[in-house]
Design a protein around this motif. Sequence first.
Motif, mmCIF file in Angstrom:
data_model
loop_
_atom_site.group_PDB
_atom_site.id
_atom_site.type_symbol
_atom_site.label_atom_id
_atom_site.label_comp_id
_atom_site.label_asym_id
_atom_site.label_seq_id
_atom_site.Cartn_x
_atom_site.Cartn_y
_atom_site.Cartn_z
ATOM 1 N N LEU A 107 0.827 -1.205 0.000
ATOM 2 C CA LEU A 107 0.000 0.000 0.000
ATOM 3 C C LEU A 107 0.864 1.259 0.000
ATOM 4 O O LEU A 107 0.541 2.256 -0.669
ATOM 5 C CB LEU A 107 -0.929 -0.002 1.216
ATOM 6 N N VAL A 108 1.960 1.224 0.748
ATOM 7 C CA VAL A 108 2.884 2.364 0.769
ATOM 8 C C VAL A 108 3.471 2.585 -0.621
ATOM 9 O O VAL A 108 3.557 3.721 -1.103
ATOM 10 C CB VAL A 108 4.009 2.119 1.793
ATOM 11 N N ALA A 109 3.879 1.488 -1.291
ATOM 12 C CA ALA A 109 4.455 1.603 -2.626
ATOM 13 C C ALA A 109 3.460 2.216 -3.606
ATOM 14 O O ALA A 109 3.795 3.135 -4.377
ATOM 15 C CB ALA A 109 4.913 0.234 -3.121
ATOM 16 N N LEU A 135 11.240 1.770 -5.431
ATOM 17 C CA LEU A 135 12.194 0.964 -4.654
ATOM 18 C C LEU A 135 11.474 0.082 -3.640
ATOM 19 O O LEU A 135 11.850 -1.077 -3.436
ATOM 20 C CB LEU A 135 13.188 1.885 -3.941
ATOM 21 N N VAL A 136 10.447 0.637 -2.995
ATOM 22 C CA VAL A 136 9.661 -0.172 -2.051
ATOM 23 C C VAL A 136 8.974 -1.314 -2.791
ATOM 24 O O VAL A 136 8.948 -2.460 -2.315
ATOM 25 C CB VAL A 136 8.628 0.700 -1.316
ATOM 26 N N GLY A 139 11.492 -3.920 -3.554
ATOM 27 C CA GLY A 139 11.809 -4.672 -2.342
ATOM 28 C C GLY A 139 10.747 -5.723 -2.046
ATOM 29 O O GLY A 139 11.078 -6.856 -1.683
ATOM 30 N N CYS A 140 9.474 -5.354 -2.205
ATOM 31 C CA CYS A 140 8.379 -6.303 -1.983
ATOM 32 C C CYS A 140 8.464 -7.463 -2.967
ATOM 33 O O CYS A 140 8.327 -8.635 -2.586
ATOM 34 C CB CYS A 140 7.025 -5.599 -2.116
ATOM 35 N N PHE A 141 8.681 -7.132 -4.238
ATOM 36 C CA PHE A 141 8.772 -8.176 -5.263
ATOM 37 C C PHE A 141 9.976 -9.081 -5.021
ATOM 38 O O PHE A 141 9.867 -10.310 -5.113
ATOM 39 C CB PHE A 141 8.889 -7.542 -6.646
ATOM 40 N N TYR A 142 11.117 -8.485 -4.690
ATOM 41 C CA TYR A 142 12.341 -9.277 -4.491
ATOM 42 C C TYR A 142 12.189 -10.200 -3.290
ATOM 43 O O TYR A 142 12.567 -11.382 -3.342
ATOM 44 C CB TYR A 142 13.526 -8.341 -4.283
ATOM 45 N N ALA A 143 11.623 -9.668 -2.206
ATOM 46 C CA ALA A 143 11.414 -10.506 -1.020
ATOM 47 C C ALA A 143 10.440 -11.643 -1.322
ATOM 48 O O ALA A 143 10.660 -12.790 -0.920
ATOM 49 C CB ALA A 143 10.893 -9.653 0.132
ATOM 50 N N VAL A 334 16.751 3.058 -10.784
ATOM 51 C CA VAL A 334 15.804 4.085 -10.332
ATOM 52 C C VAL A 334 16.484 5.449 -10.290
ATOM 53 O O VAL A 334 15.905 6.466 -10.700
ATOM 54 C CB VAL A 334 15.229 3.715 -8.950
ATOM 55 N N ALA A 335 17.729 5.492 -9.798
ATOM 56 C CA ALA A 335 18.465 6.761 -9.749
ATOM 57 C C ALA A 335 18.669 7.326 -11.149
ATOM 58 O O ALA A 335 18.543 8.543 -11.368
ATOM 59 C CB ALA A 335 19.808 6.556 -9.058
#
Length: 345
Positions: A107-109, A135-136, A139-143, A334-335
Amino acid sequence: MILLVPAFVFAVLYVVSRRRDARRLRNGVFLVAALGCLLLAGLVELDGSGPAQQSLVTLGALLAVVLVGVLAVALIGNGVTMLRSEGRSLGNLLSLVAGVAILVLPLVAVALVTLPSQFDLPSVVDVLLVAIGLLVAFGCFYAAATFAAFGLYSLVYSRYRHTKTPQAIVVLGSGLIRGEVPPLLRSRLDKALAVYRGVAADGSRPVLIPSGGQGADEPRAEGDAMAEYLLGQGVDAADVRPETASTSTRENLLLSREVQRADGRDGATLVVTNDYHVLRAALLARSIGSDAQVVGSPTAAYYVPSAFLREYIAIMVEHRRLNAVAVLAAAALVALGVVWSLLPV
């Protein structure tokens, strides 16, 4: 159906890699990648087949969201159970934290990516918020992807049957309660006893090596308490050689190998642990050059989620360099996108 090509490639890589050595984490990556590409190919095919099929895809997506929500709630409930049953500790908080993270972080992403455009924000702030959201999301997808690879292959590997008659059976320690063997550890010992008796019935007597040192909160070494339990179950004292100096799974394996060699048992080794710990123990055995096979014993259902999460975190830490490369690569992309967005047109 172009996605069937990578699905086939990953499936072949999985089969080849597992035949070479089943004790590789990349086997799980290949397996999940093959299944993921196959699922995605099916969804793409359905989505392009007509309105009815598109409705099925939409329904499937909604069901997936609901299932993720159910999983999060179940993890939170399990976390509460762990705190009540096992006491307050960081390890027992894992399932609770994971459940909250599954509910909150996506939800934050989404909010960071979509909401900035709804407000009159400076372009720099807008771009940075979207970048953080991406990035969030990564991170969710990678985890999720890495945990799927670990979890699925843990289940697959735990069904692996040892094919060699062991000359040594190593039982990994897991902590004592007031100096006595608790149910979790007893499960490992009972599994080792079943294997020992099965091998002995065929005319061979492997040595049993209960392995575990003395923790700061333990009145004696785990190996000694485990040996006492084995002897109490009728095992000949000549077949029990405890290892009592190890403080980690890696040391369990290394020091038990020394005990095995000192006893003149240089043949096949079978390591016994709980089912949630099988894959990591196998990975560690491979990393020290051991050809030991690993089998698992049952674990209380309420304990499994937190145990799997601890194993996952431990494996991620052990592969921290590879994970750091993946995260840094995503951050660099992303940068680069941020810089490109802020360049004057």
